[in-house]
Design an enzyme around this catalytic site. Sequence first.
Site, PDB file in Angstrom:
ATOM      1  CG  ASP A  19     -17.994  -9.354 -33.762  1.00 20.54           C
ATOM      2  OD1 ASP A  19     -17.283  -9.385 -34.789  1.00 20.54           O
ATOM      3  OD2 ASP A  19     -17.841  -8.509 -32.854  1.00 20.54           O
ATOM      4  N   GLY A  22     -12.828 -13.124 -37.644  1.00 24.83           N
ATOM      5  CA  GLY A  22     -11.444 -12.714 -37.868  1.00 24.83           C
ATOM      6  C   GLY A  22     -10.545 -13.147 -36.719  1.00 24.83           C
ATOM      7  NE  ARG A  23     -12.683 -10.237 -32.390  1.00 27.65           N
ATOM      8  CZ  ARG A  23     -13.730  -9.724 -31.768  1.00 27.65           C
ATOM      9  NH1 ARG A  23     -13.730  -9.612 -30.460  1.00 27.65           N
ATOM     10  NH2 ARG A  23     -14.777  -9.330 -32.447  1.00 27.65           N
ATOM     11  CD1 TRP A  24     -12.793 -19.768 -33.712  1.00 31.09           C
ATOM     12  CD2 TRP A  24     -12.279 -19.930 -35.885  1.00 31.09           C
ATOM     13  NE1 TRP A  24     -12.822 -21.101 -34.048  1.00 31.09           N
ATOM     14  CE2 TRP A  24     -12.511 -21.232 -35.380  1.00 31.09           C
ATOM     15  CE3 TRP A  24     -11.948 -19.791 -37.231  1.00 31.09           C
ATOM     16  CZ2 TRP A  24     -12.425 -22.374 -36.173  1.00 31.09           C
ATOM     17  CZ3 TRP A  24     -11.848 -20.928 -38.019  1.00 31.09           C
ATOM     18  CH2 TRP A  24     -12.089 -22.197 -37.487  1.00 31.09           C
ATOM     19  CG  ASN A  67     -19.287  -5.778 -42.764  1.00 29.32           C
ATOM     20  OD1 ASN A  67     -20.164  -6.599 -42.538  1.00 29.32           O
ATOM     21  ND2 ASN A  67     -18.517  -5.311 -41.783  1.00 29.32           N
ATOM     22  CD1 TRP A  68     -20.931  -1.799 -48.390  1.00 31.33           C
ATOM     23  CD2 TRP A  68     -19.987  -3.106 -49.945  1.00 31.33           C
ATOM     24  NE1 TRP A  68     -21.925  -2.529 -49.002  1.00 31.33           N
ATOM     25  CE2 TRP A  68     -21.377  -3.329 -49.967  1.00 31.33           C
ATOM     26  CE3 TRP A  68     -19.175  -3.824 -50.835  1.00 31.33           C
ATOM     27  CZ2 TRP A  68     -21.982  -4.239 -50.837  1.00 31.33           C
ATOM     28  CZ3 TRP A  68     -19.779  -4.723 -51.708  1.00 31.33           C
ATOM     29  CH2 TRP A  68     -21.165  -4.923 -51.698  1.00 31.33           C
ATOM     30  CB  SER A 196     -22.562  -3.387 -34.852  1.00 34.85           C
ATOM     31  OG  SER A 196     -21.499  -3.491 -33.950  1.00 34.85           O
TER      32      SER A 196
HETATM   33  C1  FPP Z   1     -17.901 -10.780 -38.115  1.00 28.77           C
HETATM   34  O1  FPP Z   1     -16.640 -11.250 -37.830  1.00 28.77           O
HETATM   35  C2  FPP Z   1     -18.420 -11.415 -39.284  1.00 28.77           C
HETATM   36  C3  FPP Z   1     -18.731 -10.803 -40.468  1.00 28.77           C
HETATM   37  C4  FPP Z   1     -18.571  -9.372 -40.734  1.00 28.77           C
HETATM   38  C5  FPP Z   1     -19.249 -11.561 -41.570  1.00 28.77           C
HETATM   39  C6  FPP Z   1     -20.223 -12.583 -41.121  1.00 28.77           C
HETATM   40  C7  FPP Z   1     -20.542 -13.423 -42.228  1.00 28.77           C
HETATM   41  C8  FPP Z   1     -20.686 -14.752 -42.163  1.00 28.77           C
HETATM   42  C9  FPP Z   1     -20.494 -15.602 -40.965  1.00 28.77           C
HETATM   43  C10 FPP Z   1     -21.084 -15.413 -43.379  1.00 28.77           C
HETATM   44  C11 FPP Z   1     -22.560 -15.475 -43.448  1.00 28.77           C
HETATM   45  C12 FPP Z   1     -22.908 -16.107 -44.663  1.00 28.77           C
HETATM   46  C13 FPP Z   1     -24.155 -16.354 -45.124  1.00 28.77           C
HETATM   47  C14 FPP Z   1     -24.265 -17.026 -46.418  1.00 28.77           C
HETATM   48  C15 FPP Z   1     -25.369 -15.972 -44.393  1.00 28.77           C
HETATM   49  P1  FPP Z   1     -15.443 -10.246 -37.937  1.00 28.77           P
HETATM   50  O2  FPP Z   1     -14.816 -10.424 -39.264  1.00 28.77           O
HETATM   51  O3  FPP Z   1     -15.910  -8.858 -37.665  1.00 28.77           O
HETATM   52  O4  FPP Z   1     -14.526 -10.772 -36.803  1.00 28.77           O
HETATM   53  P2  FPP Z   1     -13.531  -9.933 -35.903  1.00 28.77           P
HETATM   54  O5  FPP Z   1     -14.381  -8.970 -35.125  1.00 28.77           O
HETATM   55  O6  FPP Z   1     -12.898 -10.981 -35.065  1.00 28.77           O
HETATM   56  O7  FPP Z   1     -12.581  -9.251 -36.830  1.00 28.77           O
END
Ligand code: FPP
Length: 240
Positions: A19, A22-24, A67-68, A196
């Site tokens: 997780d 996005g924040r990063w 996530n969709w 989650s």
């Molecule tokens: C959570 O960060 C991350 C995801 C929903 C996607 C994770 C996917 C990857 C790291 C790619 C994996 C790829 C392969 C090929 C295995 P967030 O977007 O929810 O972050 P946030 O909570 O800061 O918004």
Amino acid sequence: MAEEIKAGAVPAHVAIIMDGNGRWAKKKGMPRTFGHKQGCKVVEQTVEDAARLGIRYLTVYAFSTENWKRSEEEVGALMQLFRYYMVRLLQVAVKNNVRVRMIGDRRRFPADIIAGIDRLEQETKDATGMTFVIAVNYGGRDEIRRAAIRYGEDIRAGKAQAGESLTEQDFSAYLDTAGMPDPDLLIRTSGELRLSNFLLWQCAYSEIVITDVLWPDFNKEELLKAIDIYNHRNRRYGGV
Ligand code: FPP
């Protein structure tokens, strides 16, 4: 730290909720997809690190059934990253004797991604090292629902018995994770205290380690720290 791990046990199965992409990215003033891209690189490195540490199973949550709901742009970008990284992951897997397995309902993905997933599994199926499990279009509840459907089908086909004789172990064989041990250690990055919908059945007795580090900043040191915390926990499985 590596020496301390050698003294303790390396967990057989480590699962990760990655997780914070996005924040990063936001912290850097960049679009969310920039975070996902860096997140993919970290996945690649973590596969190598985990395989070298002797972890037998590494499961990562790459895309949930929820996530969709994200913007079309973000979902599209994630699909593009899957396309690109599936090829790279095949190389990493072959190099490290890693077997790749996908869990989740892949039927919802575009045909070329399904073909890529099949290829990854097929071309690594004889590897004898770590098993790298990628959860895509995965939801714990959805997995249990699909398992129940399969069990019902087996009953109708005369391959399974209905009723009380069904054990937990029998039911586990209908899950996507059939044949895999349950996670010993579940790591979640970026500080959120939630499951989650990840591996709901399988994490019944997993030790949970939450780190504030955002997934794109995760590295071997963080993995070793989580394993060290795990090694200091007292697992009782409901006993005393
Ligand atoms: C959570 O960060 C991350 C995801 C929903 C996607 C994770 C996917 C990857 C790291 C790619 C994996 C790829 C392969 C090929 C295995 P967030 O977007 O929810 O972050 P946030 O909570 O800061 O918004």
